[in-house]
Design a protein around this motif. Structure first.
Motif, PDB file in Angstrom:
ATOM      1  N   ASN A 183     -59.459 103.868   1.436  1.00 40.76           N
ATOM      2  CA  ASN A 183     -58.058 103.930   1.008  1.00 40.76           C
ATOM      3  C   ASN A 183     -57.663 102.607   0.260  1.00 40.76           C
ATOM      4  O   ASN A 183     -57.893 101.673   0.737  1.00 40.76           O
ATOM      5  CB  ASN A 183     -57.136 104.063   2.352  1.00 40.76           C
ATOM      6  N   ILE A 184     -56.877 102.918  -0.773  1.00 38.86           N
ATOM      7  CA  ILE A 184     -56.378 101.914  -1.811  1.00 38.86           C
ATOM      8  C   ILE A 184     -55.105 101.123  -1.221  1.00 38.86           C
ATOM      9  O   ILE A 184     -53.934 101.838  -0.786  1.00 38.86           O
ATOM     10  CB  ILE A 184     -56.009 102.397  -2.987  1.00 38.86           C
ATOM     11  N   LYS A 185     -55.160 100.002  -1.167  1.00 40.62           N
ATOM     12  CA  LYS A 185     -54.037  98.978  -0.731  1.00 40.62           C
ATOM     13  C   LYS A 185     -53.229  98.743  -2.035  1.00 40.62           C
ATOM     14  O   LYS A 185     -51.882  98.697  -2.051  1.00 40.62           O
ATOM     15  CB  LYS A 185     -54.270  97.812  -0.020  1.00 40.62           C
ATOM     16  N   LEU A 186     -54.012  98.560  -3.094  1.00 39.89           N
ATOM     17  CA  LEU A 186     -53.191  98.233  -4.100  1.00 39.89           C
ATOM     18  C   LEU A 186     -54.112  98.663  -5.465  1.00 39.89           C
ATOM     19  O   LEU A 186     -55.343  98.366  -5.258  1.00 39.89           O
ATOM     20  CB  LEU A 186     -52.975  96.601  -4.344  1.00 39.89           C
ATOM     21  N   GLY A 187     -53.718  99.088  -6.549  1.00 41.82           N
ATOM     22  CA  GLY A 187     -54.652  99.674  -7.644  1.00 41.82           C
ATOM     23  C   GLY A 187     -53.802  99.980  -8.752  1.00 41.82           C
ATOM     24  O   GLY A 187     -52.671 100.234  -8.721  1.00 41.82           O
ATOM     25  N   LEU A 188     -54.743  99.858  -9.917  1.00 40.27           N
ATOM     26  CA  LEU A 188     -54.104 100.297 -10.911  1.00 40.27           C
ATOM     27  C   LEU A 188     -55.077 101.327 -11.801  1.00 40.27           C
ATOM     28  O   LEU A 188     -56.207 101.052 -11.872  1.00 40.27           O
ATOM     29  CB  LEU A 188     -54.099  99.267 -11.960  1.00 40.27           C
ATOM     30  N   ARG A 189     -54.657 102.229 -12.129  1.00 42.82           N
ATOM     31  CA  ARG A 189     -55.311 103.697 -12.737  1.00 42.82           C
ATOM     32  C   ARG A 189     -54.546 104.371 -13.896  1.00 42.82           C
ATOM     33  O   ARG A 189     -53.604 104.179 -13.842  1.00 42.82           O
ATOM     34  CB  ARG A 189     -55.860 104.652 -11.280  1.00 42.82           C
ATOM     35  N   ILE A 222     -50.078 105.930 -16.759  1.00 45.53           N
ATOM     36  CA  ILE A 222     -50.629 104.883 -16.066  1.00 45.53           C
ATOM     37  C   ILE A 222     -50.037 104.494 -14.878  1.00 45.53           C
ATOM     38  O   ILE A 222     -48.746 104.649 -14.686  1.00 45.53           O
ATOM     39  CB  ILE A 222     -50.156 103.570 -16.887  1.00 45.53           C
ATOM     40  N   VAL A 223     -50.625 104.634 -13.602  1.00 45.05           N
ATOM     41  CA  VAL A 223     -50.052 104.480 -12.201  1.00 45.05           C
ATOM     42  C   VAL A 223     -50.490 103.294 -11.372  1.00 45.05           C
ATOM     43  O   VAL A 223     -51.611 102.965 -11.516  1.00 45.05           O
ATOM     44  CB  VAL A 223     -50.949 105.828 -11.439  1.00 45.05           C
ATOM     45  N   LEU A 224     -49.394 102.839 -10.731  1.00 41.29           N
ATOM     46  CA  LEU A 224     -49.751 101.862  -9.961  1.00 41.29           C
ATOM     47  C   LEU A 224     -49.679 102.437  -8.440  1.00 41.29           C
ATOM     48  O   LEU A 224     -48.675 102.908  -8.063  1.00 41.29           O
ATOM     49  CB  LEU A 224     -48.436 100.770 -10.036  1.00 41.29           C
ATOM     50  N   ASP A 225     -50.744 101.986  -7.629  1.00 43.38           N
ATOM     51  CA  ASP A 225     -50.868 102.495  -6.352  1.00 43.38           C
ATOM     52  C   ASP A 225     -50.757 101.203  -5.265  1.00 43.38           C
ATOM     53  O   ASP A 225     -51.117 100.165  -5.698  1.00 43.38           O
ATOM     54  CB  ASP A 225     -52.194 103.074  -5.946  1.00 43.38           C
ATOM     55  N   TYR A 226     -49.741 101.311  -4.346  1.00 46.46           N
ATOM     56  CA  TYR A 226     -49.382 100.394  -3.721  1.00 46.46           C
ATOM     57  C   TYR A 226     -49.141 100.608  -2.105  1.00 46.46           C
ATOM     58  O   TYR A 226     -48.854 102.025  -1.853  1.00 46.46           O
ATOM     59  CB  TYR A 226     -48.053  99.544  -4.238  1.00 46.46           C
ATOM     60  N   SER A 227     -49.111  99.981  -1.291  1.00 49.24           N
ATOM     61  CA  SER A 227     -48.840  99.964   0.115  1.00 49.24           C
ATOM     62  C   SER A 227     -48.173  98.815   0.437  1.00 49.24           C
ATOM     63  O   SER A 227     -47.882  97.649   0.016  1.00 49.24           O
ATOM     64  CB  SER A 227     -50.009 100.265   0.751  1.00 49.24           C
ATOM     65  N   ASP A 228     -47.661  98.814   1.807  1.00 53.20           N
ATOM     66  CA  ASP A 228     -47.028  97.649   2.554  1.00 53.20           C
ATOM     67  C   ASP A 228     -47.438  97.872   3.934  1.00 53.20           C
ATOM     68  O   ASP A 228     -48.017  98.642   4.410  1.00 53.20           O
ATOM     69  CB  ASP A 228     -45.369  97.810   2.255  1.00 53.20           C
ATOM     70  N   HIS A 229     -46.911  96.941   4.948  1.00 51.01           N
ATOM     71  CA  HIS A 229     -47.561  97.051   6.240  1.00 51.01           C
ATOM     72  C   HIS A 229     -47.159  98.063   7.145  1.00 51.01           C
ATOM     73  O   HIS A 229     -47.474  98.279   8.375  1.00 51.01           O
ATOM     74  CB  HIS A 229     -46.767  95.502   6.939  1.00 51.01           C
ATOM     75  N   LYS A 230     -45.954  98.989   6.505  1.00 53.47           N
ATOM     76  CA  LYS A 230     -45.719 100.265   7.409  1.00 53.47           C
ATOM     77  C   LYS A 230     -46.675 101.520   6.687  1.00 53.47           C
ATOM     78  O   LYS A 230     -46.166 102.632   7.272  1.00 53.47           O
ATOM     79  CB  LYS A 230     -44.139 100.573   7.313  1.00 53.47           C
ATOM     80  N   ASP A 279     -54.401 105.986   5.913  1.00 50.11           N
ATOM     81  CA  ASP A 279     -54.670 107.227   4.990  1.00 50.11           C
ATOM     82  C   ASP A 279     -53.718 107.726   3.968  1.00 50.11           C
ATOM     83  O   ASP A 279     -53.742 109.002   3.583  1.00 50.11           O
ATOM     84  CB  ASP A 279     -54.933 108.617   6.041  1.00 50.11           C
ATOM     85  N   GLU A 280     -52.707 106.945   3.567  1.00 50.43           N
ATOM     86  CA  GLU A 280     -51.872 107.230   2.780  1.00 50.43           C
ATOM     87  C   GLU A 280     -51.588 105.930   1.715  1.00 50.43           C
ATOM     88  O   GLU A 280     -51.978 104.836   2.101  1.00 50.43           O
ATOM     89  CB  GLU A 280     -50.556 107.600   3.303  1.00 50.43           C
ATOM     90  N   LYS A 281     -51.000 106.556   0.447  1.00 48.40           N
ATOM     91  CA  LYS A 281     -50.568 105.244  -0.526  1.00 48.40           C
ATOM     92  C   LYS A 281     -49.367 105.875  -0.993  1.00 48.40           C
ATOM     93  O   LYS A 281     -49.102 106.940  -1.079  1.00 48.40           O
ATOM     94  CB  LYS A 281     -51.828 105.185  -1.166  1.00 48.40           C
ATOM     95  N   LYS A 282     -48.785 104.902  -1.738  1.00 43.00           N
ATOM     96  CA  LYS A 282     -47.656 105.126  -2.528  1.00 43.00           C
ATOM     97  C   LYS A 282     -48.023 105.146  -3.860  1.00 43.00           C
ATOM     98  O   LYS A 282     -48.793 104.066  -4.459  1.00 43.00           O
ATOM     99  CB  LYS A 282     -46.401 104.180  -1.932  1.00 43.00           C
ATOM    100  N   THR A 283     -47.405 105.700  -5.097  1.00 52.16           N
ATOM    101  CA  THR A 283     -47.523 105.484  -6.353  1.00 52.16           C
ATOM    102  C   THR A 283     -46.197 105.371  -7.096  1.00 52.16           C
ATOM    103  O   THR A 283     -45.219 105.786  -6.903  1.00 52.16           O
ATOM    104  CB  THR A 283     -48.306 106.543  -6.783  1.00 52.16           C
TER     105      THR A 283
END
Length: 677
Positions: A124-130, A136-144, A148-152
């Motif tokens: 699972n990606i906590k932070l990523g650039l793809r 161009i997509v930034l994948d990110y997350s926070d403590h909540k 098994d999920e990510k935000k983009t």
């Protein structure tokens, strides 16, 4: 007023700390004073030993080096705790800066990853650039965000996929994320993010050019870094006036690390120095991508017709008839007067004074301009002090047992001739080197021998402004010294001496000195074999020293075989150890001189071989030109069948590059012209 108001983040953080102390939960330290994270340098600290799946590529179209990645990129990662040593959370506000060349969009390309931060035991990606097909997509997350999920957040930008170089800057602040491309187009979006995000970095890894579940990045990456704070676009992107950023953070000695990240625009014009070499910058005003290279911000996005020329071949241009064989030459310009050349002419079979020649470039050729009486001339050096122009000759004299005078001449604008300005007593002088430290002028004289004694002091002189003369300030022990070479590294001044023979063997140490507290002190030694010349040069971010080894005599060669055949050595600066290390050895035949020069973006070394190869063979003497080929190092490019040469110089005039050499055995030296394509 702003300084009196506490940041809302720290208020929230204080409440969290208080809650943790009340509940007995472990207290986690917030991150502060984080430095820029250079991902490429972290995964590849040594460019000569790259991890599997990563290689250096040369972009022929845009004339620069970058990193290419293969399908074996899963090994290109490092633990996050190497960076987050005193904290457990990713910065609340941060910027991502990447300079990439993305392949043109094709139907079979879907997801490609530039970098990612993932848990060690999870996909699972906590932070990523793809990249997707046209986004161009930034994948990110926070403590909540669950594991098994990510935000983009995605930005559509087809221009990035045109096959050219582009700079991508993403800044995250609070609940907004901004994309800036090529320092021109900026777009901001709102994101679904808890603030503070408290994104934990514990038990996580940074991956470069790969994400779990996505393809590896198929393009080229020049730079990739994460900056604490959300002002990367302001710091990296110049305004139209001025149009150059200021690079301030100091060099910390990391291998291959470009620590000079974009700084503020408070300085009108940034200096392109060895510390900023290789840094990219997009000039909004001229709409060109530029790179700091050899002291100049040079454009690399050039139309095909403006691409740098390349060497095709070298052809004879002019014979230079001299009154005696030539040991050394020096090419220079006198402001308002034109191009000149001095030759150190000396026939050691004669013990009387001889004439050395000053030539002037006239109607496309060198013509004899002035004769100067010299006493066994060995080398010339030109320099300016204020509005005065000088040339200095190192005189060997007629005997090792007698002192002689080396002479400094000054140019007289009225008579348009050189006249004697100062004479300095020297012992069999071989070289004079001029340099400047803190607006003060100095010369170093290489004294070769005194009678039968090869261990003799060489002298450093300083210009006395009141007397308008040079006076001695330091004596340095040398051993049959042939050459002094001065260069500057990160503001430090260095002098390296070529020591040749101690009376028993030519295999002795030559020494590098550094200027400290008003004098030169020993910095490093090199084992050399009859050393006659040092050459300092730069290629991009790297500094090199090349030594010419001329004679192999002593116990190491007790049979006295092939005494003129030696390995000459090129050294490269190791920034971590702060030492020059052996980079390449080249078989030479009584090497007397190295000359470094550039044509377009190609770097060359011309070498004078003064003897046949092998000894006593009937073949002609050869001088060799080597070209730098990256990981292949210096490769033989041209072999010139010349007279025995002892010095090479290159110069450029009228848009043409010329090479000229000194012939130490005959009364004829030669000038060549480089043909370019």
């Amino acid at each position: 007023m702003d300084g009196m108001c506490p940041n809302i983040f720290y208020i929230i953080w204080g409440l969290i700390l208080a809650l943790n102390e009340t509940t007995g939960m472990p207290v986690l330290t917030p991150c502060s004073d984080l430095k820029p994270l250079y991902l490429l340098n972290r995964v590849a600290p040594d460019r000569h030993h790259l991890p599997r799946g990563m290689e250096i590529a040369y972009d022929d179209e845009y004339l620069l080096h970058a990193y290419r990645f293969t399908s074996s990129t899963q090994s290109i990662h490092f633990p996050a705790n190497e960076i987050f040593t005193k904290c457990d959370f990713f910065p609340e506000e941060f910027s991502i800066l990447a300079t990439v060349k993305i392949p043109k969009t094709s139907n079979n390309r879907r997801d490609e990853c530039i970098f990612s931060l993932v848990p060690t035991l999870s996909n699972n990606i906590k932070l990523g650039l793809r990249l997707t097909k046209d986004k161009i997509v930034l994948d990110y997350s926070d403590h909540k965000t669950s594991l098994d999920e990510k935000k983009t957040v995605a930005y559509k930008n087809k221009k990035l996929f045109d096959g050219g170089w582009h700079t991508i800057i993403i800044t995250v602040s609070g609940n907004t994320v901004t994309l800036t491309t090529d320092c021109q187009k900026t777009r901001t979006k709102r994101i679904d993010r808890i603030f503070p995000a408290l994104l934990s970095t514990k038990d996580s890894e940074f991956h470069v050019a790969n994400c779990h579940g996505a393809k590896h990045f198929s393009g080229l990456i020049k730079q990739l870094l994460i900056l604490p704070g959300s002002d990367a676009s302001k710091r990296a992107c110049p305004s139209k006036t001025p149009s150059i950023p200021d690079f301030k953070p100091p060099y910390d000695g990391s291998p291959g690390e470009d620590n000079n990240i974009p700084g503020s625009l408070t300085t009108p014009v940034a200096q392109c120095t060895w510390r900023t070499t290789g840094k990219l910058w997009y000039d909004v005003h001229s709409k060109t991508l530029r790179v700091c290279y050899s002291g100049i911000w040079q454009p690399i996005l050039q139309p095909p017709e403006q691409k740098p020329k390349q060497l095709d071949y070298i052809e004879w241009y002019q014979d230079l008839i001299t009154p005696a064989p030539a040991i050394d030459l020096d090419v220079f310009r006198i402001p308002g007067e034109g191009l000149f050349m001095t030759m150190a002419n000396y026939n050691d079979s004669r013990k009387t004074n001889q004439a050395s020649v000053v030539y002037k470039w006239t109607k496309g050729t060198f013509r004899m301009y002035q004769l100067l009486t010299t006493h066994g001339a060995q080398s010339w050096e030109h320099f300016r002090i204020g509005k005065m122009f000088f040339i200095a000759v190192a005189n060997y004299g007629s005997s090792r047992n007698e002192q002689t005078s080396s002479v400094i001449y000054r140019w007289h604008s009225k008579t348009k001739r050189f006249r004697i300005h100062q004479e300095i007593l020297t012992w069999t002088a071989r070289d004079i080197e001029h340099f400047k430290i803190d607006k003060e002028h100095y010369i170093a004289v290489a004294n070769h021998a005194k009678g039968q004694e090869n261990k003799i002091n060489s002298i450093i002189y300083k210009w006395d402004k009141k007397m308008r003369k040079f006076r001695s300030i330091q004596e340095i022990p040398t051993v049959a010294a042939y050459d002094w070479t001065h260069f500057v590294l990160d503001g430090y001044h260095f002098l390296v001496v070529a020591n040749a023979f101690n009376g028993v063997t030519t295999r002795i140490d030559s020494t590098l000195y550094v200027w400290q507290s008003g004098q030169f002190v020993q910095f490093q030694t090199f084992e050399t074999t009859g050393a006659t010349d040092w050459e300092h040069f730069r290629i991009g971010y790297d500094h090199y020293l090349a030594v010419a080894n001329a004679f192999n005599y002593g116990p190491q060669n007790f049979e006295n075989r092939d005494t003129y055949t030696c390995n000459s050595t090129i050294y490269k600066l190791n920034r971590v150890k702060k030492q020059f290390e052996r980079y390449q050895t080249i078989l030479t035949h009584s090497a007397i001189d190295w000359e470094s020069f550039r044509i377009g973006d190609d770097h060359y070394l011309a070498l004078s071989n003064a003897q046949n190869e092998p000894e006593n063979s009937p073949s002609e003497k050869t001088s060799v030109i080597y070209r730098w080929r990256g990981v292949e190092k210096f490769v033989e490019e041209r072999k010139l069948y010349t007279f025995p040469s002892t010095d090479w110089e290159t110069f450029r005039t009228g848009g043409i590059t010329y090479l000229v050499y000194a012939n130490a055995k005959e009364n004829i030296s030669q000038l060549y012209k480089a043909r370019l394509i």
